[in-house]
Design a protein around this motif. Structure first.
Motif, mmCIF file in Angstrom:
data_model
loop_
_atom_site.group_PDB
_atom_site.id
_atom_site.type_symbol
_atom_site.label_atom_id
_atom_site.label_comp_id
_atom_site.label_asym_id
_atom_site.label_seq_id
_atom_site.Cartn_x
_atom_site.Cartn_y
_atom_site.Cartn_z
ATOM 1 N N PRO A 90 0.841 -1.201 0.000
ATOM 2 C CA PRO A 90 0.000 0.000 0.000
ATOM 3 C C PRO A 90 0.879 1.256 0.000
ATOM 4 O O PRO A 90 2.088 1.180 0.253
ATOM 5 C CB PRO A 90 -0.804 -0.125 1.296
ATOM 6 C CG PRO A 90 0.024 -0.999 2.178
ATOM 7 C CD PRO A 90 0.803 -1.905 1.276
ATOM 8 N N HIS A 91 0.281 2.382 -0.258
ATOM 9 C CA HIS A 91 0.999 3.661 -0.354
ATOM 10 C C HIS A 91 1.830 3.965 0.881
ATOM 11 O O HIS A 91 2.900 4.549 0.769
ATOM 12 C CB HIS A 91 0.019 4.814 -0.570
ATOM 13 C CG HIS A 91 -0.800 4.676 -1.804
ATOM 14 N ND1 HIS A 91 -1.797 5.547 -2.107
ATOM 15 C CD2 HIS A 91 -0.793 3.786 -2.821
ATOM 16 C CE1 HIS A 91 -2.371 5.207 -3.249
ATOM 17 N NE2 HIS A 91 -1.777 4.130 -3.695
ATOM 18 N N ASP A 92 1.335 3.597 2.045
ATOM 19 C CA ASP A 92 2.033 3.952 3.284
ATOM 20 C C ASP A 92 3.078 2.922 3.715
ATOM 21 O O ASP A 92 3.681 3.051 4.769
ATOM 22 C CB ASP A 92 1.033 4.189 4.415
ATOM 23 C CG ASP A 92 0.212 2.958 4.753
ATOM 24 O OD1 ASP A 92 0.182 2.000 3.940
ATOM 25 O OD2 ASP A 92 -0.400 2.949 5.831
ATOM 26 N N LYS A 93 3.350 1.919 2.894
ATOM 27 C CA LYS A 93 4.334 0.894 3.241
ATOM 28 C C LYS A 93 5.299 0.629 2.076
ATOM 29 O O LYS A 93 5.723 -0.504 1.859
ATOM 30 C CB LYS A 93 3.632 -0.394 3.632
ATOM 31 C CG LYS A 93 2.689 -0.246 4.820
ATOM 32 C CD LYS A 93 2.980 -1.275 5.871
ATOM 33 C CE LYS A 93 1.986 -1.291 6.994
ATOM 34 N NZ LYS A 93 1.911 -0.145 7.810
ATOM 35 N N PRO A 99 12.456 8.318 5.391
ATOM 36 C CA PRO A 99 11.089 8.867 5.397
ATOM 37 C C PRO A 99 10.688 9.475 4.057
ATOM 38 O O PRO A 99 11.485 10.134 3.396
ATOM 39 C CB PRO A 99 11.131 9.956 6.465
ATOM 40 C CG PRO A 99 12.401 9.785 7.196
ATOM 41 C CD PRO A 99 13.325 9.012 6.327
ATOM 42 N N TYR A 100 9.453 9.228 3.673
ATOM 43 C CA TYR A 100 8.900 9.774 2.441
ATOM 44 C C TYR A 100 7.479 10.222 2.730
ATOM 45 O O TYR A 100 6.885 9.879 3.742
ATOM 46 C CB TYR A 100 8.923 8.730 1.311
ATOM 47 C CG TYR A 100 7.997 7.563 1.553
ATOM 48 C CD1 TYR A 100 6.700 7.571 1.047
ATOM 49 C CD2 TYR A 100 8.402 6.460 2.303
ATOM 50 C CE1 TYR A 100 5.837 6.510 1.278
ATOM 51 C CE2 TYR A 100 7.546 5.399 2.537
ATOM 52 C CZ TYR A 100 6.272 5.427 2.020
ATOM 53 O OH TYR A 100 5.413 4.374 2.266
ATOM 54 N N ARG A 101 6.949 11.023 1.802
ATOM 55 C CA ARG A 101 5.538 11.408 1.884
ATOM 56 C C ARG A 101 4.927 11.196 0.515
ATOM 57 O O ARG A 101 5.544 11.519 -0.506
ATOM 58 C CB ARG A 101 5.357 12.836 2.372
ATOM 59 C CG ARG A 101 5.920 13.878 1.480
ATOM 60 C CD ARG A 101 5.691 15.303 2.023
ATOM 61 N NE ARG A 101 6.558 16.244 1.375
ATOM 62 C CZ ARG A 101 6.448 16.644 0.117
ATOM 63 N NH1 ARG A 101 5.473 16.214 -0.637
ATOM 64 N NH2 ARG A 101 7.308 17.501 -0.399
ATOM 65 N N THR A 102 3.756 10.633 0.487
ATOM 66 C CA THR A 102 3.087 10.411 -0.791
ATOM 67 C C THR A 102 2.457 11.718 -1.260
ATOM 68 O O THR A 102 2.091 12.572 -0.459
ATOM 69 C CB THR A 102 2.020 9.310 -0.690
ATOM 70 O OG1 THR A 102 1.047 9.692 0.275
ATOM 71 C CG2 THR A 102 2.652 7.982 -0.306
ATOM 72 N N THR A 103 2.373 11.843 -2.572
ATOM 73 C CA THR A 103 1.802 13.047 -3.163
ATOM 74 C C THR A 103 1.075 12.682 -4.448
ATOM 75 O O THR A 103 1.394 11.675 -5.084
ATOM 76 C CB THR A 103 2.905 14.101 -3.458
ATOM 77 O OG1 THR A 103 2.309 15.270 -4.024
ATOM 78 C CG2 THR A 103 3.955 13.570 -4.418
ATOM 79 N N SER A 104 0.127 13.505 -4.804
ATOM 80 C CA SER A 104 -0.551 13.336 -6.090
ATOM 81 C C SER A 104 0.057 14.274 -7.129
ATOM 82 O O SER A 104 -0.383 14.309 -8.266
ATOM 83 C CB SER A 104 -2.047 13.613 -5.931
ATOM 84 O OG SER A 104 -2.232 14.942 -5.480
ATOM 85 N N ASP A 105 1.094 15.021 -6.722
ATOM 86 C CA ASP A 105 1.709 16.028 -7.578
ATOM 87 C C ASP A 105 2.970 15.490 -8.258
ATOM 88 O O ASP A 105 4.093 15.747 -7.824
ATOM 89 C CB ASP A 105 2.039 17.275 -6.759
ATOM 90 C CG ASP A 105 2.576 18.412 -7.607
ATOM 91 O OD1 ASP A 105 2.539 18.313 -8.844
ATOM 92 O OD2 ASP A 105 3.043 19.410 -7.013
ATOM 93 N N LEU A 106 2.779 14.724 -9.314
ATOM 94 C CA LEU A 106 3.904 14.200 -10.086
ATOM 95 C C LEU A 106 4.634 15.328 -10.816
ATOM 96 O O LEU A 106 5.850 15.269 -11.017
ATOM 97 C CB LEU A 106 3.414 13.138 -11.079
ATOM 98 C CG LEU A 106 4.461 12.493 -11.989
ATOM 99 C CD1 LEU A 106 5.605 11.890 -11.186
ATOM 100 C CD2 LEU A 106 3.802 11.443 -12.877
ATOM 101 N N VAL A 145 6.945 11.239 -3.042
ATOM 102 C CA VAL A 145 6.797 10.067 -3.905
ATOM 103 C C VAL A 145 5.378 10.093 -4.478
ATOM 104 O O VAL A 145 4.402 10.118 -3.721
ATOM 105 C CB VAL A 145 7.021 8.754 -3.141
ATOM 106 C CG1 VAL A 145 6.843 7.550 -4.052
ATOM 107 C CG2 VAL A 145 8.396 8.724 -2.488
ATOM 108 N N TRP A 146 5.290 10.122 -5.811
ATOM 109 C CA TRP A 146 3.989 10.045 -6.477
ATOM 110 C C TRP A 146 3.551 8.594 -6.489
ATOM 111 O O TRP A 146 4.332 7.702 -6.841
ATOM 112 C CB TRP A 146 4.103 10.587 -7.886
ATOM 113 C CG TRP A 146 2.818 10.522 -8.670
ATOM 114 C CD1 TRP A 146 1.738 11.339 -8.534
ATOM 115 C CD2 TRP A 146 2.487 9.610 -9.726
ATOM 116 N NE1 TRP A 146 0.759 10.988 -9.432
ATOM 117 C CE2 TRP A 146 1.209 9.923 -10.178
ATOM 118 C CE3 TRP A 146 3.179 8.553 -10.328
ATOM 119 C CZ2 TRP A 146 0.568 9.229 -11.208
ATOM 120 C CZ3 TRP A 146 2.545 7.852 -11.349
ATOM 121 C CH2 TRP A 146 1.260 8.196 -11.779
ATOM 122 N N VAL A 147 2.326 8.345 -6.089
ATOM 123 C CA VAL A 147 1.806 6.976 -6.026
ATOM 124 C C VAL A 147 0.555 6.843 -6.884
ATOM 125 O O VAL A 147 -0.229 7.780 -7.022
ATOM 126 C CB VAL A 147 1.496 6.548 -4.577
ATOM 127 C CG1 VAL A 147 2.765 6.435 -3.774
ATOM 128 C CG2 VAL A 147 0.532 7.499 -3.902
#
Length: 152
Positions: A90-93, A99-106, A145-147
């Motif tokens: 999943p996105h959070d694993k 450390p990373y943070r998911t983003t919708s901003d590719l 990180v774009w997911v």
């Protein structure tokens, strides 16, 4: 060449192995481009290539796997590369050691890569001393990180 390399990823067979996530490292791609190629590309073109690739990978995964399958893209500034991978997480694993943070901003990730005129190099004057943390639990800065979920 970069756009062609991104689109070629969709032609590769994904290794999706929830019981052996180390095997999924085969899905990781390192994408670079010399500065003159970067100057000739727009972020919109690169983003579109990644989005097209994600759609084709989604078709490849459809109905074949249970559980999450995530395609993700990040900029490795130290290496001067865009990197992408896919895995049964999943996105959070995502399998990062920092450390990373998911983003919708590719778009911002790609822009950061494209404006890097000396990929993988750090000017001597930009080096900063790194203090030894007094707290071992102190975290480094998170990187974006774009997911994209590949499961329909």
């Amino acid at each position: 060449m970069l756009l062609k390399e991104i689109r070629a990823i969709a032609g590769e067979t994904l290794v999706i192995s929830p019981n052996d996530q180390d095997a999924e490292h085969a899905n990781t791609n390192w994408l670079g481009a010399p500065p003159h190629e970067r100057m000739g590309l727009s972020a919109d073109e690169v983003v579109a290539a990644f989005e097209e690739t994600a759609e084709l990978l989604r078709d490849q995964v459809a109905g074949k796997h249970q559980g999450p399958v995530t395609f993700y893209v990040w900029h490795d500034g130290q290496a001067g590369q865009l990197r992408c991978s896919a895995g049964s997480c999943p996105h959070d694993k995502l399998p990062f050691g920092s450390p990373y943070r998911t983003t919708s901003d590719l778009h911002s990730i790609v822009t950061e890569f494209l404006v890097d005129r000396a990929p993988g190099a750090i000017a001597w004057g930009q080096l900063e001393p790194v203090p030894i943390p007094s707290d071992p639990a102190a975290e480094a800065d998170e990187f974006p990180v774009w997911v994209c979920d590949l499961q329909p």
